[in-house]
Enzyme design. Sequence first.
Site, PDB file in Angstrom:
ATOM      1  CG  ASP A   1      44.307  51.725  37.301  1.00 45.38           C
ATOM      2  OD1 ASP A   1      44.276  52.991  37.346  1.00 45.38           O
ATOM      3  OD2 ASP A   1      43.945  51.037  36.283  1.00 45.38           O
TER       4      ASP A   1
ATOM      5  CG  ASP B   1      37.815  53.302  36.644  1.00 45.28           C
ATOM      6  OD1 ASP B   1      36.667  53.070  36.846  1.00 45.28           O
ATOM      7  OD2 ASP B   1      38.428  54.470  37.248  1.00 45.28           O
TER       8      ASP B   1
ATOM      9  CG  ASP C   1      43.197  48.673  33.341  1.00 44.01           C
ATOM     10  OD1 ASP C   1      43.406  49.437  34.153  1.00 44.01           O
ATOM     11  OD2 ASP C   1      42.603  48.684  32.438  1.00 44.01           O
TER      12      ASP C   1
END
Length: 255
Positions: A23, A25, A199
């Site tokens: 991922d 961000d 996240d």
Amino acid sequence: MQTPHDSTASPPLLTSRDALFVDFDGTLTEIVARPELVRIERDLVPLIERTQRLLGGALAVISGRPLRELDHYLTPLQLPGAGQHGAELRVHGNATPKRRIWPGVAQAASTLRERYGGDPELLVENKGAAVALHYRAAPQRAGECENAAREIAARHGLAVIVGKMVVEVRPRGLHKGVAVEALLERPLFSGRRPVFIGDDTTDEDGFALVETRGGHGIKVGEGETRARYRLSDVDAVHRWLADSADAGARARESA
């Protein structure tokens, strides 16, 4: 599918037999107040390049952002990966991503913009294959934003996913797990142990998919997760990538 749990174990280092799906961000970069304010650490691109060498190129970025934005922030790299949760797919770097268009998204974006486009606390982001409503500047309005997104999504036959300070309206059946599965069918990634790191709640489908393919997920930060392993924050992700690249270099030198 693995049951969500509060994993605390640190992940093993990457090896040359792995494929990494990562991922952007909150994983490679810190979360910021507005998406366009993201800051790229000076050593991030060289770190990604070192990790690519370890993996023989089998590194893909899987993001809710369009791929053109990732290319801008990670220049000169143009990585394999998926943008907009799989609406865009690029198997090889420097190739033109394949894109799909879904009906209803443009209408949903128009409705959200009419309702919230002039609101200084909120940001409506039309990604093309999805539309996001960001409330990072007004976390107290989470319920309002989620309710509005669900109402509009139902009207247009779309789905809703809630992330960190954002709610997104997008086509049904479109998620990061589907994107990873598609890439794992390609020669660059097939036959390798898949590792997915992210996240947010939008990464949980990726964690679940790699578990079914003999790999594992790595959750960044706190919260329940399907991922087997955990890293504390973005800095820990960078250290883990650097340690993996260093170990791989030592293994090549001793071979």
